[in-house]
Design a protein around this motif. Structure first.
Motif, short mmCIF file in Angstrom:
data_model
loop_
_atom_site.label_atom_id
_atom_site.label_comp_id
_atom_site.label_asym_id
_atom_site.label_seq_id
_atom_site.Cartn_x
_atom_site.Cartn_y
_atom_site.Cartn_z
N ALA A 73 -4.79 4.51 3.58
CA ALA A 73 -4.16 3.99 4.62
C ALA A 73 -4.63 3.70 6.07
O ALA A 73 -4.81 3.31 6.33
CB ALA A 73 -2.91 5.56 4.64
N GLY A 74 -5.81 4.96 6.03
CA GLY A 74 -6.20 4.41 7.19
C GLY A 74 -7.40 2.87 6.84
O GLY A 74 -7.14 2.47 8.52
N LEU A 75 -8.24 3.99 5.92
CA LEU A 75 -9.04 2.52 5.71
C LEU A 75 -8.01 0.81 5.54
O LEU A 75 -8.83 0.12 6.50
CB LEU A 75 -9.20 3.03 4.09
CG LEU A 75 -10.52 1.84 3.10
CD1 LEU A 75 -12.26 1.17 4.23
CD2 LEU A 75 -10.45 2.33 2.19
N ALA A 76 -7.28 1.09 4.88
CA ALA A 76 -6.40 -0.55 4.66
C ALA A 76 -5.92 -0.94 5.86
O ALA A 76 -6.22 -2.00 6.22
CB ALA A 76 -5.53 -0.25 3.49
N LEU A 77 -5.51 -0.62 7.04
CA LEU A 77 -5.05 -0.31 8.14
C LEU A 77 -5.77 -1.43 9.03
O LEU A 77 -5.42 -1.27 10.31
CB LEU A 77 -3.76 0.26 8.29
CG LEU A 77 -2.33 0.48 7.83
CD1 LEU A 77 -2.17 2.03 7.98
CD2 LEU A 77 -1.85 -0.41 7.71
N GLY A 78 -6.71 -0.32 9.13
CA GLY A 78 -7.67 -0.62 9.59
C GLY A 78 -8.46 -2.03 9.52
O GLY A 78 -9.52 -2.42 10.63
N GLY A 79 -8.49 -2.72 8.40
CA GLY A 79 -9.32 -3.54 7.98
C GLY A 79 -9.23 -3.10 6.13
O GLY A 79 -9.13 -3.93 5.39
N GLY A 80 -10.56 -2.61 6.33
CA GLY A 80 -11.48 -2.01 4.61
C GLY A 80 -13.16 -3.18 5.00
O GLY A 80 -12.51 -4.04 4.19
N ILE A 81 -13.87 -2.69 5.45
CA ILE A 81 -15.20 -3.32 5.04
C ILE A 81 -16.03 -2.83 3.93
O ILE A 81 -16.44 -1.76 4.44
CB ILE A 81 -16.02 -3.78 6.51
CG1 ILE A 81 -15.49 -4.39 7.09
CG2 ILE A 81 -17.15 -3.78 5.80
CD1 ILE A 81 -15.87 -4.92 8.80
#
Length: 560
Positions: free
Chosen positions: A212-220
């Protein structure tokens, strides 16, 4: 995902165990080459567990009437807490004084071990989240949302409030061209499940981060240039909003504004995401490569890398890493991944070395890895079982300080001198035991930059690379050593930041930014405020850098 004054200062003391720097291990994975099919639900340690209700099941699983629905507001009693526990499909609510409390409240950074939430509620489905929101609303209790506990500022925990933990929402189901996954799935479990089906989704490298945290903030990550960011690959998500409603969001349904905001707007702002459906890509193997040079050639390496990596074919992703131990000599290296043939990769590497003008210290030998082997290597893990937190695995929690910059144009000679001098300055830093510092360059361009700056909430679409300033040590370290490392990092950032484009990565959340609204979100911030006003006008989801509704200026609740 909030916490403010509870954040330990760089010089504060606390106890703990020694750990290694994952950033250094991660880079080393580029210099060397490093599954069972995932069942419907995955735990931290990988073995399939008993199936729990569907990711999209919104029915409550118990008939117990919460005491708080009939009682008066105020401080919740033990009976109130027990009622909340029985409302959870997991029946798991950990409170102070219980045997598992000290472990349950931990975040990835041990610097936040001093935080003491009033409870940690483990939610197994959306209705559990809704029950937690009702509880917090009735008692005016602040809350934080936790999927992996990797918030750089500790804002997935707090004092005297409720942590809504979604780590037990970890379903995994492959569809036709997509995969649906629980919001609390750990990244390495996600990769392992994908690998069993010959699929890939672009994401990060830290194995224990929550999806969740990874995807919601972008995810590089290492596949961003060929497949885009993690958030670019979201097809739909389920999210529980402040009023307890479970909404399915897509680009084309009535919740399309919330879907847009969830593509880079950052975690903990609009609700509690419980599941995501991602587009998948066919991928079974890729190449890893790495090389290093004597420091005296560092300026040549930097000049060549910034002209090569961001402009290479999409199939190539490359990073560059400059580092030193505190009191030690500097090092420079570059590595990356490639999806394609060895012959094509060899030509690209030869081009880079020719641009440097000096051969690396040892011959470059790219190694083909399976998808899961490559992701394990990037995570600094030797195998899948060990790539989890204890007791299931051996990944250790790490203390660190970090900042970020995006760069939209190459560094000139003055900028390169500043870059190198900052790493060389570590030779004079009296750090904590095991102290180290670094700056990483992760190439962008490719698929990342073909998305318009307003097409998603992720505004950083014209940068050549993103950099992370980073310093770590063996926990706990001395207060003086930690302070010296923090001061080195901030001084380094202050000197190089004028050469950057003024933006910062919202997944590397940074409490010290002066204008975080513009640095994270730029032109997209006002639209994010509009979404906040629609779905969370009363700021149920709040923390020091939470997006504010249009009618509110500034953070006014007690815990901000």
């Amino acid at each position: 995902m909030t916490q403010n004054s509870d954040t330990p200062s760089p010089g504060s003391d606390s106890g703990g165990s020694q750990v290694a720097s994952r950033r250094n291990v991660l880079f080393a994975a580029g210099l060397v080459a490093g599954a069972a099919a995932a069942d419907l639900y995955l735990g931290r340690g990988g073995p399939a567990r008993r199936a729990v209700p569907s990711l999209r099941d919104s029915a409550l699983t118990t008939s117990v009437r919460p005491v708080w629905l009939a009682g008066t507001a105020g401080t919740p009693t033990d009976k109130d807490w027990l009622a909340l526990q029985h409302k959870l499909s997991t029946d798991k609510l950990v409170r102070p004084g219980q045997r598992d409390y000290d472990t349950a409240k931990e975040l990835f950074d041990p610097a936040y071990d001093s935080l003491r939430p009033a409870g940690i509620a483990y939610c197994g489905k959306p209705a559990d989240v809704a029950a937690c929101l009702s509880f917090c609303s009735h008692f005016s209790m602040p809350l934080r949302v936790r999927s992996g506990g990797h918030s750089y500022e500790g804002w997935s925990s707090l004092n005297s409030g409720l942590i809504i933990d979604v780590t037990t929402i970890h379903g995994f189901k492959v569809g036709t061209g997509n995969v649906t996954v629980g919001a609390g799935t750990r990244l390495i479990d996600f990769y392992n499940g994908l690998a069993a089906h010959g699929k890939a989704v672009p994401a990060g490298s830290c194995p224990t981060v929550g999806m969740a945290g990874l995807a919601l903030g972008g995810g590089i990550g290492v596949l961003a240039r060929i497949y885009g960011l993690t958030c670019d690959n979201i097809e739909s998500l389920d999210i529980v909003t402040a009023d307890g409603s479970t909404l399915t969001c897509t680009a084309k349904n009535a919740n399309n504004n919330l879907f847009w905001a969830s593509q880079g707007g950052g975690g903990g702002n609009f609700g509690v995401a419980t599941s995501f459906t991602f587009k998948t890509h066919d991928l079974t193997s890729l190449y890893l490569f790495g090389m290093s040079w004597d420091w005296k050639y560092a300026a040549r390496v930097v000049s060549a890398w910034q002209s090569w990596a961001p402009h290479a074919p999409d199939a190539l992703w490359a990073n560059m890493h400059l580092s030193a131990a505190t009191g030690g000599p500097p090092h420079i290296g570059a590595g990356g991944t490639y999806v394609g043939s060895l012959s094509a990769l060899d030509k690209l590497i030869d081009q880079f070395i020719h641009m440097v003008g000096v051969a690396p210290l040892s011959p470059v030998r790219p190694v083909q890895n399976s998808f899961i082997e490559a992701m394990l290597a990037e995570a600094g893990c030797s195998n899948y079982p060990s790539c989890h937190l204890p007791p299931a695995g051996t990944v250790q929690r790490v203390p660190w300080y970090a900042k970020s910059d995006f760069f939209a144009k190459p560094l000139d000679s003055a900028g390169i001198n500043v870059l190198l001098r900052g790493i060389e300055d570590l030779a004079h830093v009296r750090g904590a035991a095991g102290g180290n510092g670094s700056i990483s360059f992760d190439a962008l361009g490719g698929a990342v930059n073909r998305v318009g700056i307003q097409d998603t909430a992720f505004v950083h679409r014209d940068a050549l690379w993103v950099s992370q300033y980073y310093t770590s040590w063996n926990w706990p370290g001395t207060a003086a050593g930690r302070t010296n490392q923090f001061n080195w990092m901030t001084s380094y950032y202050d000197s190089l930041h004028p050469h950057a484009n003024g933006q910062a990565y919202q997944n590397y959340i940074d409490a010290h930014l002066k204008d975080w609204q513009q640095e994270y979100y730029g032109i997209n911030y006002m639209r994010l405020q509009e979404v906040k006003t629609t779905y969370d006008k009363k700021k149920v989801f709040n923390f020091p850098q939470a997006i504010q509704p249009l009618s509110v200026t500034g953070c006014v609740v007690a815990d901000c």
